[in-house]
Write a protein that holds these residues in place. Structure first.
Motif, mmCIF file in Angstrom:
data_model
loop_
_atom_site.group_PDB
_atom_site.id
_atom_site.type_symbol
_atom_site.label_atom_id
_atom_site.label_comp_id
_atom_site.label_asym_id
_atom_site.label_seq_id
_atom_site.Cartn_x
_atom_site.Cartn_y
_atom_site.Cartn_z
ATOM 1 N N HIS A 144 -20.901 10.421 9.686
ATOM 2 C CA HIS A 144 -21.471 9.890 10.653
ATOM 3 C C HIS A 144 -21.161 8.143 10.416
ATOM 4 C CE1 HIS A 144 -24.538 7.609 12.804
ATOM 5 N NE2 HIS A 144 -24.089 8.385 13.821
ATOM 6 N N PHE A 145 -21.137 7.764 9.119
ATOM 7 C CA PHE A 145 -20.817 6.652 8.821
ATOM 8 C C PHE A 145 -19.580 6.083 8.903
ATOM 9 C CE2 PHE A 145 -20.395 2.961 5.801
ATOM 10 C CZ PHE A 145 -21.722 2.166 6.079
ATOM 11 N N MET A 146 -18.538 6.792 8.389
ATOM 12 C CA MET A 146 -17.139 6.538 8.614
ATOM 13 C C MET A 146 -16.765 6.459 10.065
ATOM 14 S SD MET A 146 -16.417 5.740 5.679
ATOM 15 C CE MET A 146 -16.616 5.631 4.057
ATOM 16 N N ILE A 147 -17.345 7.439 10.843
ATOM 17 C CA ILE A 147 -17.034 7.400 12.297
ATOM 18 C C ILE A 147 -17.435 6.166 12.931
ATOM 19 C CG2 ILE A 147 -17.356 8.653 14.784
ATOM 20 C CD1 ILE A 147 -17.346 11.342 13.077
ATOM 21 N N GLY A 148 -18.693 5.892 12.650
ATOM 22 C CA GLY A 148 -19.293 4.549 13.230
ATOM 23 C C GLY A 148 -18.203 3.114 12.873
ATOM 24 N N CYS A 149 -18.043 3.466 11.619
ATOM 25 C CA CYS A 149 -17.022 2.144 11.179
ATOM 26 C C CYS A 149 -15.771 2.141 11.871
ATOM 27 C CB CYS A 149 -16.978 2.165 9.612
ATOM 28 S SG CYS A 149 -18.346 1.962 8.600
ATOM 29 N N MET A 150 -15.394 3.340 12.079
ATOM 30 C CA MET A 150 -13.853 3.411 12.754
ATOM 31 C C MET A 150 -14.230 2.938 14.205
ATOM 32 S SD MET A 150 -11.618 6.923 13.567
ATOM 33 C CE MET A 150 -12.925 7.627 14.727
ATOM 34 N N LYS A 151 -15.448 3.430 14.782
ATOM 35 C CA LYS A 151 -15.631 3.132 16.385
ATOM 36 C C LYS A 151 -15.477 1.648 16.159
ATOM 37 C CE LYS A 151 -17.960 7.078 18.170
ATOM 38 N NZ LYS A 151 -19.212 7.556 18.693
ATOM 39 N N ALA A 152 -16.388 0.801 15.377
ATOM 40 C CA ALA A 152 -16.605 -0.763 15.211
ATOM 41 C C ALA A 152 -15.303 -1.490 15.252
ATOM 42 C CB ALA A 152 -17.532 -1.033 14.007
ATOM 43 N N SER A 153 -14.324 -0.826 14.183
ATOM 44 C CA SER A 153 -13.125 -1.467 14.225
ATOM 45 C C SER A 153 -12.343 -1.564 15.289
ATOM 46 C CB SER A 153 -12.424 -0.627 13.079
ATOM 47 O OG SER A 153 -12.862 -0.748 11.820
ATOM 48 N N VAL A 154 -12.213 -0.496 15.938
ATOM 49 C CA VAL A 154 -11.531 -0.106 17.387
ATOM 50 C C VAL A 154 -12.210 -1.095 18.584
ATOM 51 C CG1 VAL A 154 -10.881 1.393 19.087
ATOM 52 C CG2 VAL A 154 -10.682 2.120 16.620
ATOM 53 N N ASN A 155 -13.453 -0.973 18.560
ATOM 54 C CA ASN A 155 -14.117 -2.048 19.485
ATOM 55 C C ASN A 155 -14.054 -3.457 19.343
ATOM 56 O OD1 ASN A 155 -15.248 0.364 20.882
ATOM 57 N ND2 ASN A 155 -17.087 0.141 19.650
ATOM 58 N N LEU A 156 -14.006 -3.761 18.135
ATOM 59 C CA LEU A 156 -13.794 -5.307 17.820
ATOM 60 C C LEU A 156 -12.088 -5.682 18.086
ATOM 61 C CD1 LEU A 156 -16.237 -5.804 14.733
ATOM 62 C CD2 LEU A 156 -16.328 -6.525 17.249
ATOM 63 N N HIS A 157 -11.197 -4.868 17.487
ATOM 64 C CA HIS A 157 -10.005 -4.902 17.651
ATOM 65 C C HIS A 157 -9.506 -5.206 19.275
ATOM 66 C CE1 HIS A 157 -5.791 -3.698 18.369
ATOM 67 N NE2 HIS A 157 -5.431 -4.561 17.328
ATOM 68 N N ASN A 158 -9.956 -4.195 20.020
ATOM 69 C CA ASN A 158 -9.716 -4.225 21.394
ATOM 70 C C ASN A 158 -10.489 -5.488 22.032
ATOM 71 O OD1 ASN A 158 -8.462 -1.778 21.159
ATOM 72 N ND2 ASN A 158 -10.170 -0.524 21.900
ATOM 73 N N ALA A 159 -11.365 -5.940 21.676
ATOM 74 C CA ALA A 159 -12.188 -7.087 22.219
ATOM 75 C C ALA A 159 -11.202 -8.268 21.966
ATOM 76 C CB ALA A 159 -13.800 -7.434 21.735
ATOM 77 N N MET A 160 -10.933 -8.292 20.678
ATOM 78 C CA MET A 160 -10.059 -9.548 20.259
ATOM 79 C C MET A 160 -8.659 -9.400 20.937
ATOM 80 S SD MET A 160 -8.809 -10.657 16.517
ATOM 81 C CE MET A 160 -7.861 -9.053 16.139
ATOM 82 N N PHE A 161 -8.035 -8.442 21.302
ATOM 83 C CA PHE A 161 -6.744 -8.352 21.806
ATOM 84 C C PHE A 161 -7.001 -8.704 23.386
ATOM 85 C CE2 PHE A 161 -3.519 -5.714 24.018
ATOM 86 C CZ PHE A 161 -2.291 -6.388 23.663
ATOM 87 N N LEU A 162 -7.850 -7.996 24.171
ATOM 88 C CA LEU A 162 -8.050 -8.325 25.462
ATOM 89 C C LEU A 162 -8.224 -10.134 25.766
ATOM 90 C CD1 LEU A 162 -10.314 -5.252 26.581
ATOM 91 C CD2 LEU A 162 -7.671 -5.937 27.314
ATOM 92 N N ARG A 163 -9.030 -10.600 25.013
ATOM 93 C CA ARG A 163 -9.336 -11.931 24.965
ATOM 94 C C ARG A 163 -8.241 -12.808 24.767
ATOM 95 N NH1 ARG A 163 -14.114 -13.236 27.493
ATOM 96 N NH2 ARG A 163 -13.999 -15.426 26.325
ATOM 97 N N LEU A 164 -7.264 -12.300 23.688
ATOM 98 C CA LEU A 164 -6.010 -13.037 23.382
ATOM 99 C C LEU A 164 -5.086 -13.032 24.472
ATOM 100 C CD1 LEU A 164 -4.686 -14.742 21.096
ATOM 101 C CD2 LEU A 164 -3.779 -12.302 20.154
ATOM 102 N N ILE A 165 -5.034 -11.912 24.921
ATOM 103 C CA ILE A 165 -3.924 -11.978 26.208
ATOM 104 C C ILE A 165 -4.206 -12.720 27.270
ATOM 105 C CG2 ILE A 165 -2.877 -9.758 25.193
ATOM 106 C CD1 ILE A 165 -4.211 -8.458 27.382
ATOM 107 N N HIS A 166 -5.327 -12.772 27.535
ATOM 108 C CA HIS A 166 -5.890 -13.694 28.555
ATOM 109 C C HIS A 166 -6.405 -15.242 28.313
ATOM 110 C CE1 HIS A 166 -6.899 -9.586 30.205
ATOM 111 N NE2 HIS A 166 -6.491 -10.157 31.572
#
Length: 409
Positions: free
Chosen positions: A168-190
């Motif tokens: 559960h801990f590792m899955i949660g950390c994986m979700k956090a990495s994906v969410n923060l990366h996607n948020a950074m990428f979406l803000r960067l391309i705009h």
């Protein structure tokens, strides 16, 4: 001569444009490279909360805390049950020796009973003596199997909860990495075009390579170690205090020393880690621009100049990285010495004040102290490493709040 003077006049002249502005005005308003921002002080609580929330919501965080507490209770309970089991075996042995001594003093001859029969798996008949259980009476044998059964249940529950906790801990950390990366990428391309004019490509690559890699690979194990180790330390301290309350005095002193030592270390470690992150961006920028202009570099034989520039930038980054590693090793050495002094205090407290303490409790406390010597040192180091790695999350979240050129369609 006249041609040269005319050319100098032309080069120094101000050319007026249609809008009334001169070329000098346009040169002054041209975009220039901005200096990379760097946070100061400790990592804010907002950064930690945003990272935890990105793991799947607050329900996931609460469940993570709950399952870790249950796992630690089972882990400490297994040690306590082993201590209780050892004490029970000692009491049964003492009772048996006392009974034999009374029989010898009364000079009563008791006919030995035939040993009970046990049936093995293949159907053959064995005696208790053949099974190696001739020293246990019927009640002692029942108590032995009861204690063994309780211990087996505790260990089985510990194995299951540990697997659930880790997954559960590792899955949660994986979700956090994906969410923060996607948020950074979406803000960067705009982001506005001026952002890409004032920020070199190496600075952006640094966020998407090293910072994202640290968040994906290094932060989850360090965060997991910090959380579980401090729960283990709390369980060990509870066991030691239950066996010998006098140990609370050196424990309080140890805790105060560790808090001040960690605070002293983190004042420099955080900023050194941030400086290391900032010094890494020019390395990426120089390498990227060199690869894009490789044809021109070879045409003008500028390989040595670019090589010297790259070595200089790499030396600046390496100096910051070496300072960070040196500080970490200094911190570890001091933690080792402090824990050794604490272990000596615990052992001497049992020698001086442990007359009424059972053997099993003393062994449990000392064994936990030995585990504590490595665990406490590693836990404090990992907590400091977690805060240092959170600077990468801080830098990623900084790009997740970039100014947008236009709203989403």
């Amino acid at each position: 001569l006249s041609v040269s003077s005319d050319m100098s006049q032309i080069s120094g002249a101000r050319v007026e444009m249609k809008d009334g502005r001169s070329t000098d005005d346009y040169a002054e308003s041209a975009p220039t490279q901005t200096k990379e921002s760097k946070s100061v002080g400790s990592v804010s609580t907002k950064t930690f909360m945003a990272y935890l929330k990105s793991t799947g919501g607050w329900f996931s965080v609460v469940f993570m805390v709950f399952i870790n507490v249950i796992c630690q209770v089972l882990y400490t309970g297994s040690d306590v049950w082993i201590s209780y089991w050892t004490g029970e075996e000692d009491r049964l042995r003492i009772q048996e020796e006392d009974s034999l001594q009374l029989l010898e003093e009364s000079e009563v001859i008791v006919d030995p009973l035939p040993p009970p029969l046990l049936t093995s798996i293949n159907g053959s008949v064995l005696t208790v003596e053949d099974a190696g259980l001739n020293e246990l009476s019927g009640s002692a044998l029942d108590s032995h199997y009861f204690n063994l059964g309780i211990y087996a249940v505790i260990v089985l529950g510990l194995v299951i909860t540990s697997m659930v906790r880790t997954v559960h801990f590792m899955i949660g950390c994986m979700k956090a990495s994906v969410n923060l990366h996607n948020a950074m990428f979406l803000r960067l391309i705009h982001a506005p075009s001026r952002f890409f004019d004032t920020n070199p490509v190496g600075r952006i690559l640094n966020r998407f390579s090293k910072d994202v890699g640290s968040m994906d690979e290094l932060l989850p194990p360090a965060f997991f170690d910090t959380f579980t180790i401090f729960l283990n330390i709390a369980g060990i301290m509870a066991v030691i205090l239950a066996v010998s309350p006098w140990v609370i005095l050196p424990s309080l002193v140890l805790g105060v020393i560790f808090v001040f030592l960690r605070r002293f270390y983190m004042r420099s470690a955080r900023d050194i880690k941030r400086v290391e992150g900032v010094a890494r961006s020019p390395v990426f920028s120089q390498l990227s621009t060199s690869l894009h202009g490789l044809t021109s570099i070879r045409a003008f034989s500028a390989q040595q100049m670019l090589r010297s520039e790259f070595d200089r930038l790499q030396d600046v980054h390496t100096s910051a990285w070496f300072a960070f590693i040196s500080g970490t090793r200094w911190f570890g050495v001091w933690l080792d010495w402090i824990v050794v002094v604490y272990l000596a205090c615990v052992v001497f407290s049992f020698l001086l004040l442990g007359e009424d303490v059972d053997d099993g409790d003393v062994g449990l406390a000392i064994s936990n102290c030995i585990v504590l010597t490595g665990m406490l040192q590693w836990g404090v180091r990992q907590s400091a490493e977690t805060e240092n790695l959170m600077t990468s999350v801080e830098r990623i979240m900084e790009y997740g709040e970039l100014e947008q050129e236009a709203p989403d369609l």
